[in-house]
Write a protein that holds these residues in place. Structure first.
Motif, mmCIF file in Angstrom:
data_model
loop_
_atom_site.group_PDB
_atom_site.id
_atom_site.type_symbol
_atom_site.label_atom_id
_atom_site.label_comp_id
_atom_site.label_asym_id
_atom_site.label_seq_id
_atom_site.Cartn_x
_atom_site.Cartn_y
_atom_site.Cartn_z
ATOM 1 N N MET A 1 52.865 42.618 39.817
ATOM 2 C CA MET A 1 51.493 42.812 39.403
ATOM 3 C C MET A 1 51.048 41.565 38.636
ATOM 4 O O MET A 1 51.764 41.066 37.795
ATOM 5 C CB MET A 1 51.394 44.057 38.518
ATOM 6 C CG MET A 1 49.998 44.432 38.165
ATOM 7 S SD MET A 1 49.826 45.896 37.113
ATOM 8 C CE MET A 1 50.837 47.107 37.894
ATOM 9 N N SER A 2 49.851 41.084 38.943
ATOM 10 C CA SER A 2 49.371 39.866 38.294
ATOM 11 C C SER A 2 48.935 40.145 36.859
ATOM 12 O O SER A 2 48.642 41.283 36.477
ATOM 13 C CB SER A 2 48.209 39.274 39.076
ATOM 14 O OG SER A 2 47.015 39.999 38.822
ATOM 15 N N ASP A 3 48.882 39.080 36.084
ATOM 16 C CA ASP A 3 48.421 39.198 34.696
ATOM 17 C C ASP A 3 46.979 39.678 34.631
ATOM 18 O O ASP A 3 46.611 40.416 33.726
ATOM 19 C CB ASP A 3 48.556 37.861 33.972
ATOM 20 C CG ASP A 3 50.002 37.489 33.711
ATOM 21 O OD1 ASP A 3 50.857 38.405 33.668
ATOM 22 O OD2 ASP A 3 50.277 36.285 33.545
ATOM 23 N N GLN A 4 46.156 39.272 35.605
ATOM 24 C CA GLN A 4 44.757 39.701 35.620
ATOM 25 C C GLN A 4 44.655 41.208 35.808
ATOM 26 O O GLN A 4 43.831 41.862 35.176
ATOM 27 C CB GLN A 4 43.988 38.984 36.718
ATOM 28 C CG GLN A 4 43.793 37.506 36.437
ATOM 29 C CD GLN A 4 43.157 36.796 37.604
ATOM 30 O OE1 GLN A 4 43.540 37.018 38.740
ATOM 31 N NE2 GLN A 4 42.196 35.947 37.327
ATOM 32 N N ARG A 6 47.062 43.423 35.053
ATOM 33 C CA ARG A 6 47.587 44.044 33.827
ATOM 34 C C ARG A 6 46.524 44.056 32.726
ATOM 35 O O ARG A 6 46.372 45.040 32.004
ATOM 36 C CB ARG A 6 48.821 43.283 33.347
ATOM 37 C CG ARG A 6 50.052 43.614 34.115
ATOM 38 C CD ARG A 6 51.295 43.004 33.428
ATOM 39 N NE ARG A 6 52.435 43.161 34.278
ATOM 40 C CZ ARG A 6 52.858 42.248 35.152
ATOM 41 N NH1 ARG A 6 52.230 41.097 35.268
ATOM 42 N NH2 ARG A 6 53.899 42.480 35.907
ATOM 43 N N LEU A 27 38.278 39.248 41.427
ATOM 44 C CA LEU A 27 39.676 39.194 41.849
ATOM 45 C C LEU A 27 39.820 39.751 43.261
ATOM 46 O O LEU A 27 40.518 39.174 44.098
ATOM 47 C CB LEU A 27 40.554 39.984 40.870
ATOM 48 C CG LEU A 27 42.042 40.047 41.172
ATOM 49 C CD1 LEU A 27 42.645 38.644 41.212
ATOM 50 C CD2 LEU A 27 42.746 40.912 40.148
ATOM 51 N N LEU A 31 41.292 37.812 46.545
ATOM 52 C CA LEU A 31 42.396 38.355 47.331
ATOM 53 C C LEU A 31 42.005 38.529 48.796
ATOM 54 O O LEU A 31 42.806 38.256 49.698
ATOM 55 C CB LEU A 31 42.865 39.691 46.749
ATOM 56 C CG LEU A 31 43.618 39.605 45.424
ATOM 57 C CD1 LEU A 31 43.834 41.006 44.856
ATOM 58 C CD2 LEU A 31 44.936 38.885 45.606
#
Length: 70
Positions: A1-4, A6, A27, A31
């Motif tokens: 899972m990306s930091d964005q 999270r 985002l 993607l």
């Protein structure tokens, strides 16, 4: 899972959700562009619709309908 992602999940517990929705929309758009580019690359390299669909976790028909006529 990306930091964005999270960060968006963590922010869901309080505050104004609208800025997070805007960040998630941006985002999502990034993607979607990245996915389309990888599908184009995979097809150019000779990968089948079945292989691409498997990598994306969708049916061959779904991936072909989305990307087949571009």
């Amino acid at each position: 899972m990306s930091d964005q992602i999270r960060t968006a999940i963590a922010a869901a517990d309080g505050g104004d959700p609208l800025p997070e929705l805007r960040r998630l929309r941006a985002l999502h758009a990034d993607l979607a562009r990245a996915e389309a580019e990888q599908v184009r690359r995979a097809r150019a390299l000779g990968f089948s619709w079945v292989a691409i669909a498997d990598a994306l976790g969708v049916s061959r028909q779904a991936v072909h309908k989305k990307y087949g006529r571009r």
